[in-house]
Write a protein that holds these residues in place. Structure first.
Motif, PDB file in Angstrom:
ATOM      1  N   GLU A 234       0.821  -1.211   0.000  1.00  0.00           N
ATOM      2  CA  GLU A 234       0.000   0.000   0.000  1.00  0.00           C
ATOM      3  C   GLU A 234       0.855   1.261   0.000  1.00  0.00           C
ATOM      4  N   MET A 235       1.968   1.217   0.741  1.00  0.00           N
ATOM      5  CA  MET A 235       2.846   2.384   0.787  1.00  0.00           C
ATOM      6  C   MET A 235       3.493   2.628  -0.578  1.00  0.00           C
ATOM      7  N   ARG A 236       3.884   1.550  -1.226  1.00  0.00           N
ATOM      8  CA  ARG A 236       4.462   1.688  -2.574  1.00  0.00           C
ATOM      9  C   ARG A 236       3.422   2.227  -3.552  1.00  0.00           C
ATOM     10  N   LEU A 237       2.170   1.788  -3.374  1.00  0.00           N
ATOM     11  CA  LEU A 237       1.094   2.221  -4.254  1.00  0.00           C
ATOM     12  C   LEU A 237       0.793   3.707  -4.066  1.00  0.00           C
ATOM     13  N   ILE A 238       0.855   4.186  -2.834  1.00  0.00           N
ATOM     14  CA  ILE A 238       0.633   5.610  -2.560  1.00  0.00           C
ATOM     15  C   ILE A 238       1.659   6.459  -3.301  1.00  0.00           C
ATOM     16  N   LYS A 239       2.920   6.040  -3.249  1.00  0.00           N
ATOM     17  CA  LYS A 239       3.977   6.795  -3.925  1.00  0.00           C
ATOM     18  C   LYS A 239       3.766   6.767  -5.440  1.00  0.00           C
ATOM     19  N   GLU A 240       3.371   5.619  -5.955  1.00  0.00           N
ATOM     20  CA  GLU A 240       3.127   5.485  -7.395  1.00  0.00           C
ATOM     21  C   GLU A 240       2.007   6.407  -7.842  1.00  0.00           C
ATOM     22  N   LYS A 241       0.930   6.449  -7.068  1.00  0.00           N
ATOM     23  CA  LYS A 241      -0.210   7.295  -7.430  1.00  0.00           C
ATOM     24  C   LYS A 241       0.131   8.774  -7.256  1.00  0.00           C
ATOM     25  N   GLY A 242       1.002   9.087  -6.313  1.00  0.00           N
ATOM     26  CA  GLY A 242       1.473  10.466  -6.169  1.00  0.00           C
ATOM     27  C   GLY A 242       2.190  10.926  -7.419  1.00  0.00           C
TER      28      GLY A 242
END
Length: 239
Positions: free
Chosen positions: A67-75
């Protein structure tokens, strides 16, 4: 077990989405950009954050979670939707109301910094303090000038390593070359000038702060964090 529902890093990140939405819905951001995609990505970030807030994962697990990696990707996707690397310059170039546009750009930058650097804050471990929800970094004052509308305020351009920010201060002694501790806070408008942070200090601004530009300051007085801490708490409460 870490109580993620009380983690100020997640709380600030979640609240920063509202600031972003306010900026993109303001009508002041003109130019070629994908508003629909930017809003969609921000909505998805919010859903992910909500799941993490009630995950009760240890900080180490939280930092390494998908989820943390996904947040950065979506940012990063949001930045592309805004227009890519030069999105802020584009909005300024197209601006009809410069003051309002600068304020909304600052709101977006705060949001992006908050979510893109969330993992680094989480990796600092179990810290139950509002101040951990934002970045406290060393900056170098590049220039300073009086506020055109307020004799008791000064406008400073500050190098924070990867970019420069503008800080409005009431300490008229701050000058070019000073090494300061800066709290990157939700933007505030001071008589037409948007401030992206606050200099730390107790009786005046700390002006000889040790540490690498853009990194954590070394050995600053704990009491110098008090005002920034109050601002973070008010931001989370929506005040």
């Amino acid at each position: 077990m870490w109580d993620t529902s009380r983690d100020y890093r997640l709380k600030v990140a979640d609240k920063s989405i509202s600031l972003f939405m306010k900026a993109v819905e303001s009508g002041s951001l003109l130019g070629k950009w994908n508003k629909k995609l930017a809003v969609q990505m921000a909505d998805e970030v919010k859903k992910i954050l909500q799941s993490l807030i009630y995950s009760y994962l240890e900080p180490e697990e939280l930092a390494s979670s998908p989820e943390m990696r996904l947040i950065k990707e979506k940012g990063k996707n949001i930045m592309e939707a805004l227009g890519g690397e030069g999105w802020a310059e584009m909005f300024l170039k197209e601006a009809r109301d410069k003051e309002k546009t600068e304020e909304n750009i600052a709101r977006i930058k705060f949001f992006l910094n908050t979510i893109l650097k969330l993992k680094e804050r989480i990796m600092l471990g179990k810290i139950l303090d509002p101040i951990i929800g934002i970045d406290i970094i060393v900056g170098e004052v590049m220039s300073s000038a009086g506020h055109p509308q307020a004799d008791k305020l000064q406008i400073c351009n500050v190098n924070i390593g990867d970019r420069s920010i503008r800080v409005v201060t009431n300490d008229l002694e701050v000058k070019e070359g000073d090494h300061v501790a800066v709290a990157l806070l939700p933007p505030q408008n001071f008589r037409g000038i948007t401030s992206e942070g606050m200099f730390l200090g107790t009786e005046g601004v700390l002006r000889d702060v040790k540490g690498e530009i853009g990194g954590l300051p070394n050995k600053i007085p704990l009491e110098s964090l008090n005002e920034a801490r109050k601002i973070v708490e008010k931001f989370i409460e929506g005040k």
